[in-house]
Write an enzyme that holds these catalytic residues in place. Structure first.
Site, PDB file in Angstrom:
ATOM      1  N   ASP A   1       0.842  -1.210  -0.044  1.00 45.26           N
ATOM      2  CA  ASP A   1       0.182   0.056   0.052  1.00 45.26           C
ATOM      3  C   ASP A   1       0.771   1.224  -0.155  1.00 45.26           C
ATOM      4  O   ASP A   1       2.041   1.168   0.566  1.00 45.26           O
ATOM      5  CB  ASP A   1      -0.804   0.039   1.406  1.00 45.26           C
ATOM      6  CG  ASP A   1      -1.992   0.782   1.181  1.00 45.26           C
ATOM      7  OD1 ASP A   1      -3.345   0.176   1.200  1.00 45.26           O
ATOM      8  OD2 ASP A   1      -1.843   2.100   0.922  1.00 45.26           O
TER       9      ASP A   1
ATOM     10  N   CYS B   1     -19.977   1.783  -0.995  1.00 41.13           N
ATOM     11  CA  CYS B   1     -20.247   1.015  -2.269  1.00 41.13           C
ATOM     12  C   CYS B   1     -21.517   1.659  -3.065  1.00 41.13           C
ATOM     13  O   CYS B   1     -21.312   2.057  -4.041  1.00 41.13           O
ATOM     14  CB  CYS B   1     -20.135  -0.708  -2.015  1.00 41.13           C
ATOM     15  SG  CYS B   1     -18.712  -0.994  -1.283  1.00 41.13           S
TER      16      CYS B   1
HETATM   17  C1  UGA Z   1     -22.503  -3.952  -0.979  1.00 46.79           C
HETATM   18  C2  UGA Z   1     -22.872  -5.228  -1.535  1.00 46.79           C
HETATM   19  O1  UGA Z   1     -23.930  -5.879  -0.757  1.00 46.79           O
HETATM   20  C3  UGA Z   1     -21.895  -6.373  -1.871  1.00 46.79           C
HETATM   21  O2  UGA Z   1     -21.939  -7.323  -2.403  1.00 46.79           O
HETATM   22  C4  UGA Z   1     -20.478  -5.523  -2.382  1.00 46.79           C
HETATM   23  O3  UGA Z   1     -19.357  -6.399  -2.637  1.00 46.79           O
HETATM   24  C5  UGA Z   1     -20.138  -4.262  -1.761  1.00 46.79           C
HETATM   25  O4  UGA Z   1     -21.359  -3.413  -1.758  1.00 46.79           O
HETATM   26  C6  UGA Z   1     -18.938  -3.611  -2.480  1.00 46.79           C
HETATM   27  O5  UGA Z   1     -19.461  -3.151  -3.750  1.00 46.79           O
HETATM   28  O6  UGA Z   1     -17.899  -3.540  -2.234  1.00 46.79           O
HETATM   29  P1  UGA Z   1     -21.968  -3.299   1.518  1.00 46.79           P
HETATM   30  O7  UGA Z   1     -21.625  -1.786   1.226  1.00 46.79           O
HETATM   31  O8  UGA Z   1     -20.819  -4.034   2.803  1.00 46.79           O
HETATM   32  O9  UGA Z   1     -21.918  -4.381   0.381  1.00 46.79           O
HETATM   33  O10 UGA Z   1     -23.135  -3.530   2.591  1.00 46.79           O
HETATM   34  P2  UGA Z   1     -24.723  -4.085   2.318  1.00 46.79           P
HETATM   35  O11 UGA Z   1     -24.924  -4.974   3.239  1.00 46.79           O
HETATM   36  O12 UGA Z   1     -24.727  -4.219   0.911  1.00 46.79           O
HETATM   37  O13 UGA Z   1     -25.660  -2.713   2.957  1.00 46.79           O
HETATM   38  C7  UGA Z   1     -25.466  -1.443   2.130  1.00 46.79           C
HETATM   39  C8  UGA Z   1     -26.388  -0.471   2.896  1.00 46.79           C
HETATM   40  O14 UGA Z   1     -27.768  -0.949   2.446  1.00 46.79           O
HETATM   41  C9  UGA Z   1     -26.395  -0.334   4.299  1.00 46.79           C
HETATM   42  O15 UGA Z   1     -26.183   0.782   4.648  1.00 46.79           O
HETATM   43  C10 UGA Z   1     -27.593  -0.940   4.942  1.00 46.79           C
HETATM   44  O16 UGA Z   1     -27.849  -0.814   5.947  1.00 46.79           O
HETATM   45  C11 UGA Z   1     -28.380  -0.795   3.657  1.00 46.79           C
HETATM   46  N1  UGA Z   1     -29.373  -1.683   3.764  1.00 46.79           N
HETATM   47  C12 UGA Z   1     -29.352  -3.121   3.384  1.00 46.79           C
HETATM   48  C13 UGA Z   1     -31.137  -1.545   3.651  1.00 46.79           C
HETATM   49  O17 UGA Z   1     -31.139  -0.199   4.011  1.00 46.79           O
HETATM   50  N2  UGA Z   1     -32.054  -2.380   3.716  1.00 46.79           N
HETATM   51  C14 UGA Z   1     -31.631  -3.657   3.443  1.00 46.79           C
HETATM   52  O18 UGA Z   1     -32.774  -4.278   3.248  1.00 46.79           O
HETATM   53  C15 UGA Z   1     -30.222  -3.846   3.125  1.00 46.79           C
END
Ligand code: UGA
Length: 446
Positions: free
Chosen positions: A26, A275
């Site tokens: 890094d 993301c």
């Molecule tokens: C997301 C994707 O789910 C991953 O598959 C992907 O690899 C990743 O982005 C990335 O591009 O690196 P992540 O950002 O870790 O993963 O989190 P998520 O679990 O997807 O949640 C994202 C947001 O959506 C959070 O703020 C969560 O609270 C919100 N969320 C999620 C909701 O408001 N409602 C839901 O039903 C699910």
């Protein structure tokens, strides 16, 4: 691995776990110093154990000198950040920089794999950059795209038990090389550090081979679709609230249809993190530049931004005058099991509460150190109960399991006025009412 953010570290650690020799670099020397000293620059459940084991077995090492990483490796995974530019496009300058470094350090042919989330056609540009920057050495490079689908908080398990591994390649040699790298995961032949022998059953991961352009599009299309699903659920929640339905009942029944599926339909404060918001914007820009009007994604983004207004309106309706009133906030991370606060709805909400003149005391099990940097002027509580003390409202902004299990009678006792705004629909309205709370949530007849 080039880049020791959460993708680089999880990928590197998991590659070591399944038997490969990994070296991570890094250009942020402080991160490498932390890692060399046995620390972790991020909080990710399960990662510490995997890195510790790999380090003891000498399967992983860290170096601030990219030359150490590049020349000894057969495959180089680029895991650098692609943050949003003010325009919303992804900033690819780190990818370009890394291409220059790889080209100048490599003395033998290499496979260069994009792990970072990038817009379609970046692979082509990367190949062109590698060829241009190596014109004096004439080293040959193959390029591939291998998008990641890891979720923060469950990333180690996601890596080892994926639904699919997608590789965008230009030739059979590259496909074969990547298939070998992922063989233990695809054939489920590794000792799982997460489930200790009792891994969930289910179909073997799909091995999906595509063109590089398709692989890049798959990543953006997947994240944007999931973000759209959340915004859709949030709109249905608003409608259910007006018409007397219950969003929990609605999405449960919807999700039983395999064409819809049960996940990413939880209503509330909306999505955040590094993301979804940036990928959605980057995808919209990519579409615009390609002459495709992807307005529906813009709507998903707009709906998401309005969730903070919706939450604030609910508070104002309950409290009448908000200025000068004390509010406790439970949760600052963008989701549970991470200390990541980037684009967190909780942070936007706290800023809104401050703008409206409220006095905020917040608590988060992991994210307070990071939050202090962006929110230096609020109070931080040592426990959730302290956040509730003398508060006229308590907002649940992140669905940490810890909050589900609180002694809510004790919270009731601590508050000046027992008003709870549940931004994640974590608790049961009936139970909260029985305990004497004024309880508000999203899409339910509270
Ligand atoms: C997301 C994707 O789910 C991953 O598959 C992907 O690899 C990743 O982005 C990335 O591009 O690196 P992540 O950002 O870790 O993963 O989190 P998520 O679990 O997807 O949640 C994202 C947001 O959506 C959070 O703020 C969560 O609270 C919100 N969320 C999620 C909701 O408001 N409602 C839901 O039903 C699910």
């Amino acid at each position: 691995m080039i880049g020791t953010g959460y993708v680089g570290l999880v990928t590197g650690a998991c590659f070591a776990e399944i038997g490969h020799d990994v070296i991570c670099t890094d250009n942020d020397k402080s991160k490498i110093d932390t890692l060399e000293a046995g620390g972790l620059p991020i909080y990710e459940p399960g990662l510490e154990k995997v890195i510790e084991k790999a380090r003891k077995q000498k399967k992983i090492c860290f170096s601030a000198n990219p030359a150490d990483t590049i020349d000894g490796c057969e495959a180089i995974f680029i895991c650098v950040g692609t943050p949003p530019l003010p325009s919303g496009d992804a900033d690819l300058s780190a990818i370009d920089h890394v291409a220059r470094v790889i080209a100048s350090e490599a003395k033998s042919p290499k496979l260069v794999v994009e792990k970072s989330t990038v817009p379609a056609r970046t692979g082509q540009e990367l190949k062109r950059a590698l060829t241009t920057y190596s014109r004096k050495t004439n080293v040959a490079f193959r390029v591939a795209s291998n998008p990641e689908f890891l979720r923060e908080g469950t990333a180690v398990g996601d890596f080892l038990h994926p639904d699919r591994v997608v590789v965008g390649v230009e030739d059979d040699t590259t496909e074969k090389q990547l298939r070998e790298i992922y063989a233990p995961v695809l054939d489920r032949k590794f000792n799982c550090p997460i489930h200790s022998g009792s891994c969930p059953n289910g179909a073997d991961p799909a091995w999906v081979v595509t063109t590089i352009n398709s692989a890049e599009l798959i990543k953006h299309a997947s994240n944007s679709f999931l973000a759209m699903k959340i915004s859709y659920a949030n709109m249905v929640a608003d409608l259910a609230e007006r018409l007397g339905g219950d969003i929990g009942e609605i999405v449960r029944a919807m999700g039983l249809d395999p064409r819809i599926g049960p996940s990413f339909l939880s209503a509330g404060l909306g999505f955040g993190g590094f993301c979804f918001p940036k990928d959605l914007q980057a995808f919209v820009h990519l579409a615009e530049r390609s002459g495709v009007d992807f307005t529906m994604l813009k709507e998903a983004e707009k709906i998401n931004k309005h969730r903070i207004d919706r939450a604030f309106d609910k508070l104002r309706e309950a409290l009448w005058v908000v200025r000068g009133k004390r509010v406790g906030v439970l949760g600052l991370a963008f989701k549970p099991n991470t200390d990541d606060i980037r684009f967190a709805p909780a942070i936007d909400l706290v800023n809104r509460l401050l703008t409206e003149g409220m006095v905020v005391r917040a608590y988060d099990p992991e994210a307070m150190d990071r939050a202090r940097v962006v929110l230096p002027h609020i109070e931080y509580a040592k426990t959730p109960y302290e956040a509730a003390e003398e508060a006229e409202a308590l907002v649940i902004a992140t669905e940490w399991d810890e909050f589900r299990k609180l002694d809510w009678d004790r919270v009731h006792e601590a508050m000046a006025r027992p008003l709870v705004l549940d931004g994640r629909n974590l608790l049961s309205p009936r139970d909260m009412k029985t305990r004497g709370f004024e309880y508000r949530s999203f899409g339910r007849s509270d």
